[in-house]
Write an enzyme that holds these catalytic residues in place. Structure first.
Site, mmCIF file in Angstrom:
data_model
loop_
_atom_site.group_PDB
_atom_site.id
_atom_site.type_symbol
_atom_site.label_atom_id
_atom_site.label_comp_id
_atom_site.label_asym_id
_atom_site.label_seq_id
_atom_site.Cartn_x
_atom_site.Cartn_y
_atom_site.Cartn_z
ATOM 1 N N HIS A 137 30.899 43.353 34.692
ATOM 2 C CA HIS A 137 31.370 42.982 36.032
ATOM 3 C C HIS A 137 31.741 41.490 36.078
ATOM 4 O O HIS A 137 32.804 41.121 36.586
ATOM 5 C CB HIS A 137 30.265 43.305 37.050
ATOM 6 C CG HIS A 137 30.559 42.872 38.441
ATOM 7 N ND1 HIS A 137 31.019 43.738 39.416
ATOM 8 C CD2 HIS A 137 30.455 41.668 39.045
ATOM 9 C CE1 HIS A 137 31.183 43.069 40.548
ATOM 10 N NE2 HIS A 137 30.841 41.814 40.357
ATOM 11 N N GLU A 138 30.889 40.653 35.517
ATOM 12 C CA GLU A 138 31.135 39.207 35.589
ATOM 13 C C GLU A 138 32.331 38.800 34.731
ATOM 14 O O GLU A 138 33.167 37.990 35.145
ATOM 15 C CB GLU A 138 29.879 38.426 35.160
ATOM 16 C CG GLU A 138 28.655 38.677 36.022
ATOM 17 C CD GLU A 138 28.912 38.480 37.497
ATOM 18 O OE1 GLU A 138 29.759 37.645 37.861
ATOM 19 O OE2 GLU A 138 28.280 39.187 38.309
ATOM 20 N N HIS A 141 35.561 39.492 36.481
ATOM 21 C CA HIS A 141 35.989 38.472 37.456
ATOM 22 C C HIS A 141 36.832 37.388 36.766
ATOM 23 O O HIS A 141 37.828 36.920 37.317
ATOM 24 C CB HIS A 141 34.776 37.793 38.092
ATOM 25 C CG HIS A 141 34.178 38.529 39.259
ATOM 26 N ND1 HIS A 141 34.922 38.953 40.346
ATOM 27 C CD2 HIS A 141 32.892 38.863 39.530
ATOM 28 C CE1 HIS A 141 34.115 39.538 41.222
ATOM 29 N NE2 HIS A 141 32.882 39.513 40.759
ATOM 30 N N GLU A 199 35.576 42.279 44.271
ATOM 31 C CA GLU A 199 34.338 42.916 43.806
ATOM 32 C C GLU A 199 34.608 44.336 43.305
ATOM 33 O O GLU A 199 34.086 44.759 42.270
ATOM 34 C CB GLU A 199 33.293 42.941 44.927
ATOM 35 C CG GLU A 199 32.711 41.588 45.278
ATOM 36 C CD GLU A 199 32.068 40.895 44.090
ATOM 37 O OE1 GLU A 199 31.683 41.572 43.130
ATOM 38 O OE2 GLU A 199 31.984 39.670 44.114
#
Ligand SMILES: [Zn+2]
Length: 265
Positions: A137-138, A141, A199
Site C-alpha cells: 500500500h505504501e 502511494h 487511498e
C-alpha cells in the site's frame, strides 16, 4: 527551511503536457506540478532529518523482516514496471526500508522509495504477509506519485495556474509549506494526508504488488479485519481512508486480478 525548486516546468491547467501522469497499473490520470526528480530530492532530505531524530532499529529479526519484505516488493515493482516498459517511472529510486521504535500504528513511503515502518504496526501485521499488505500500500502511494498530486492540488488551490517559477520567486515560503503539506513530516508523525481516491488506488495497487512479490493477496482481508476490529486507525490513512467495510469490499473486487499476479514462493 528554504528549498529551491530546480525544475519548474509545469502545465497545470491541462493534462496534455509532459506533467500529465498516467498510472501504469490503474490507468488513472493526474497532473504533476513538480518533476519527480525534485520530489525525490526534497523527500530524501526530509527522510534523513526524520531518521536523525528517530534512529532506525538495526540487526533485529523485526528490522530484518522489514528490509526483506520491502526489498522483495521493490524488486517485484521494478520487474513489473520493466516488463510493461515503464521502468522510467521509478528511475532514480533508492529504496530504503527502516523500522523505528514507536507505539504508533503507522508506516509510510516517500517519493523515491524512502520507507519507514513503526514498530507499533507489527502486532497488527503479525507476519511477513501482513507486512506486505502495508508495504504494498505504501509503495503504491509513491509509485502512483500521490505526493506530487497532493502538491499540485494544493498549489492550484492557492495560486491557480500561475507558473511555479514566478511564485517561488515571490512566495517561496508558501510553496515550501505546500511541500510540507504534501510530503513533510513533523516529529514522529507524517503530516501528509491522502485523498480517498488515492487511498483506494493504493489499496488496489498494493494488492497487486504484494501478489507479484509472492505474498498471498487474500491475506489482505484478515489484515484489514484485524485493523478494523482493534480500531487501529492511527496510521497515514487515518483521516480519509474508506471505512473498513468499504475497503474490504474493494479488496474483494480486486482479488481475482491480484491472484493472476500471485506466484507462491
Ligand atoms: Zn495510504
Amino acid at each position: 527551511m528554504k528549498r529551491i525548486f530546480f525544475v519548474l516546468s509545469i502545465a497545470i491547467s491541462a493534462c496534455a503536457f509532459s506533467s500529465c501522469f498516467t498510472n501504469p497499473i490503474t490507468g488513472r490520470k493526474t497532473v504533476n506540478a513538480v518533476s519527480e526528480d525534485e520530489m525525490r530530492t526534497m523527500a530524501s532530505a526530509e527522510y534523513k532529518k526524520f531518521l536523525a531524530a528517530n534512529p532506525p532499529v538495526n540487526g533485529t529479526p523485526e528490522s530484518e523482516m522489514v528490509k526483506k519484505v520491502g526489498n522483495k516488493l521493490a524488486t517485484a515493482t521494478q520487474q513489473y514496471l520493466t516488463s510493461i516498459g515503464k521502468a522510467n517511472l521509478i528511475q532514480g529510486y533508492q529504496w530504503e526500508f527502516n523500522l523505528v521504535n514507536s507505539k504508533e500504528v503507522n508506516a509510510w513511503c516517500m517519493p523515491g522509495g524512502k520507507v519507514v515502518v513503526y514498530s507499533g504496526i507489527l502486532p497488527q501485521t503479525q507476519d511477513e504477509t501482513g507486512l506486505a499488505v502495508v508495504l504494498g500500500h505504501e509503495i503504491a502511494h509513491a509509485v502512483a506519485r500521490h505526493s506530487n498530486e497532493r502538491f499540485t492540488d494544493q498549489y492550484i488551490t492557492q495560486f491557480g495556474t500561475q507558473v511555479l517559477s514566478s511564485v517561488v520567486k515571490t512566495n517561496s515560503d508558501a510553496v515550501n509549506n505546500i511541500f510540507d503539506y504534501a510530503v513533510g513530516i513533523s516529529g514522529t508523525g507524517l503530516l501528509l494526508k491522502f485523498s480517498r481516491n488515492q487511498e483506494s488506488e493504493a489499496d488496489e495497487m498494493g494488492l497487486y504488488l504484494m501478489a507479484m512479490a509472492g505474498y498471498n493477496p487474500e491475506q489482505a482481508i484478515p489484515f484489514w479485519q484485524r485493523m478494523g476490529s482493534q480500531g487501529a486507525k492511527v496510521w497515514e490513512l487515518a483521516s480519509s481512508h474508506p471505512s473498513d467495510e468499504t475497503r474490504i469490499k474493494n479488496i474483494q473486487k480486486f482479488l481475482p486480478k491480484a491472484k493472476q499476479y500471485y506466484k507462491p514462493q
